[in-house]
Design a protein around this motif. Sequence first.
Motif, PDB file in Angstrom:
ATOM      1  N   SER A  20      49.054  32.934  38.777  1.00  0.00           N
ATOM      2  CA  SER A  20      48.703  31.887  39.378  1.00  0.00           C
ATOM      3  C   SER A  20      49.651  31.880  40.809  1.00  0.00           C
ATOM      4  N   LEU A  21      48.968  31.302  41.826  1.00  0.00           N
ATOM      5  CA  LEU A  21      49.572  31.698  43.057  1.00  0.00           C
ATOM      6  C   LEU A  21      48.811  30.690  44.146  1.00  0.00           C
ATOM      7  N   PHE A  22      49.477  30.615  45.529  1.00  0.00           N
ATOM      8  CA  PHE A  22      48.786  30.088  46.477  1.00  0.00           C
ATOM      9  C   PHE A  22      48.718  30.814  47.677  1.00  0.00           C
ATOM     10  N   LEU A  23      47.886  31.608  48.014  1.00  0.00           N
ATOM     11  CA  LEU A  23      47.631  32.431  48.870  1.00  0.00           C
ATOM     12  C   LEU A  23      46.551  32.367  49.883  1.00  0.00           C
ATOM     13  N   LEU A  24      46.833  32.309  51.401  1.00  0.00           N
ATOM     14  CA  LEU A  24      45.640  32.238  52.014  1.00  0.00           C
ATOM     15  C   LEU A  24      45.067  33.609  52.628  1.00  0.00           C
ATOM     16  N   THR A  25      43.910  33.747  52.533  1.00  0.00           N
ATOM     17  CA  THR A  25      43.190  34.910  52.925  1.00  0.00           C
ATOM     18  C   THR A  25      42.074  34.468  54.055  1.00  0.00           C
ATOM     19  N   THR A  26      41.472  35.642  54.517  1.00  0.00           N
ATOM     20  CA  THR A  26      40.331  35.519  55.474  1.00  0.00           C
ATOM     21  C   THR A  26      39.069  36.577  54.443  1.00  0.00           C
ATOM     22  N   ASP A  65      41.704  40.106  53.135  1.00  0.00           N
ATOM     23  CA  ASP A  65      42.918  40.387  53.666  1.00  0.00           C
ATOM     24  C   ASP A  65      44.020  39.717  52.822  1.00  0.00           C
ATOM     25  N   LEU A  66      44.501  40.430  52.026  1.00  0.00           N
ATOM     26  CA  LEU A  66      45.667  39.883  50.830  1.00  0.00           C
ATOM     27  C   LEU A  66      47.180  40.492  51.465  1.00  0.00           C
ATOM     28  N   ARG A  67      47.869  39.328  51.978  1.00  0.00           N
ATOM     29  CA  ARG A  67      49.152  39.612  52.295  1.00  0.00           C
ATOM     30  C   ARG A  67      50.143  40.409  51.452  1.00  0.00           C
ATOM     31  N   GLY A  68      50.653  41.378  51.866  1.00  0.00           N
ATOM     32  CA  GLY A  68      51.095  42.423  51.029  1.00  0.00           C
ATOM     33  C   GLY A  68      50.596  43.582  50.308  1.00  0.00           C
ATOM     34  N   VAL A  69      49.377  43.237  50.249  1.00  0.00           N
ATOM     35  CA  VAL A  69      48.267  44.295  49.482  1.00  0.00           C
ATOM     36  C   VAL A  69      47.693  44.888  50.662  1.00  0.00           C
ATOM     37  N   GLY A  70      47.069  44.175  51.831  1.00  0.00           N
ATOM     38  CA  GLY A  70      45.936  44.753  52.663  1.00  0.00           C
ATOM     39  C   GLY A  70      44.550  44.474  52.408  1.00  0.00           C
ATOM     40  N   GLN A  71      43.758  45.181  52.946  1.00  0.00           N
ATOM     41  CA  GLN A  71      42.366  44.788  53.002  1.00  0.00           C
ATOM     42  C   GLN A  71      41.800  45.465  51.341  1.00  0.00           C
ATOM     43  N   VAL A  72      41.221  44.335  50.725  1.00  0.00           N
ATOM     44  CA  VAL A  72      40.526  44.521  49.544  1.00  0.00           C
ATOM     45  C   VAL A  72      38.940  44.287  49.419  1.00  0.00           C
ATOM     46  N   SER A  73      38.324  45.309  48.821  1.00  0.00           N
ATOM     47  CA  SER A  73      36.808  44.890  48.709  1.00  0.00           C
ATOM     48  C   SER A  73      36.383  44.717  47.484  1.00  0.00           C
ATOM     49  N   GLY A  74      35.404  44.033  47.193  1.00  0.00           N
ATOM     50  CA  GLY A  74      34.901  43.458  46.003  1.00  0.00           C
ATOM     51  C   GLY A  74      33.612  42.711  45.988  1.00  0.00           C
ATOM     52  N   THR A  75      33.040  42.479  44.884  1.00  0.00           N
ATOM     53  CA  THR A  75      31.838  41.773  44.731  1.00  0.00           C
ATOM     54  C   THR A  75      32.089  40.479  44.072  1.00  0.00           C
ATOM     55  N   PRO A  91      41.264  48.613  41.380  1.00  0.00           N
ATOM     56  CA  PRO A  91      42.765  47.767  40.941  1.00  0.00           C
ATOM     57  C   PRO A  91      43.572  47.661  42.032  1.00  0.00           C
ATOM     58  N   ILE A  92      44.327  46.643  42.081  1.00  0.00           N
ATOM     59  CA  ILE A  92      45.513  46.541  43.083  1.00  0.00           C
ATOM     60  C   ILE A  92      46.640  46.359  42.248  1.00  0.00           C
ATOM     61  N   ASP A  93      47.922  46.078  43.029  1.00  0.00           N
ATOM     62  CA  ASP A  93      49.116  45.865  42.291  1.00  0.00           C
ATOM     63  C   ASP A  93      49.370  44.212  42.765  1.00  0.00           C
ATOM     64  N   PRO A  94      49.071  43.252  42.065  1.00  0.00           N
ATOM     65  CA  PRO A  94      49.143  42.083  42.408  1.00  0.00           C
ATOM     66  C   PRO A  94      50.520  41.439  42.664  1.00  0.00           C
ATOM     67  N   GLN A  95      51.407  41.999  42.225  1.00  0.00           N
ATOM     68  CA  GLN A  95      53.125  41.771  42.757  1.00  0.00           C
ATOM     69  C   GLN A  95      53.404  41.749  44.096  1.00  0.00           C
ATOM     70  N   LEU A  96      52.707  42.816  44.591  1.00  0.00           N
ATOM     71  CA  LEU A  96      52.565  43.169  46.177  1.00  0.00           C
ATOM     72  C   LEU A  96      52.366  41.672  47.043  1.00  0.00           C
ATOM     73  N   ALA A  97      51.522  40.877  46.426  1.00  0.00           N
ATOM     74  CA  ALA A  97      51.291  39.839  47.297  1.00  0.00           C
ATOM     75  C   ALA A  97      52.396  38.855  47.066  1.00  0.00           C
TER      76      ALA A  97
END
Length: 123
Positions: A20-26, A65-75, A91-97
């Motif tokens: 759980s977290l609070f993160l802004l993205t576009t 676009d996730l802070r610390g991760v970069g651009q991520v694609s998905g459905t 898959p990404i490393d969620p800890q980077l965010a």
Amino acid sequence: MDDNQDISDRGPARAAPRDSLFLLTTLSTPEGAPLGKARVRNLSATGLMADCERPVPAGAHIICDLRGVGQVSGTIAWSREDKIGLAFDEPIDPQLARKPVTGKGQQAMPDYLRSAQHRLPRR
């Protein structure tokens, strides 16, 4: 959640633990058309749950676009009013965010202290 509640109300089964977290993205389409901003509420290696500015239909392929991760694609796996569940293509490393973002060459000092430091007389 009531065990008698229809499992389809819960969305698809999750393959990874959520953070759980609070993160802004576009959000945007793969072609670059903007879909608005979103507030990420839960993040895992395989997807996220977010509150969106406007509805995004299930099945849509998007980029965020996730802070610390970069651009991520998905459905979009599910969509209910202004909430979405996004299943990542890879898959990404969620800890980077969660890592703090610092500018190159700047000291790790809060802005309010940095501006106060400039007001002090030099000796």
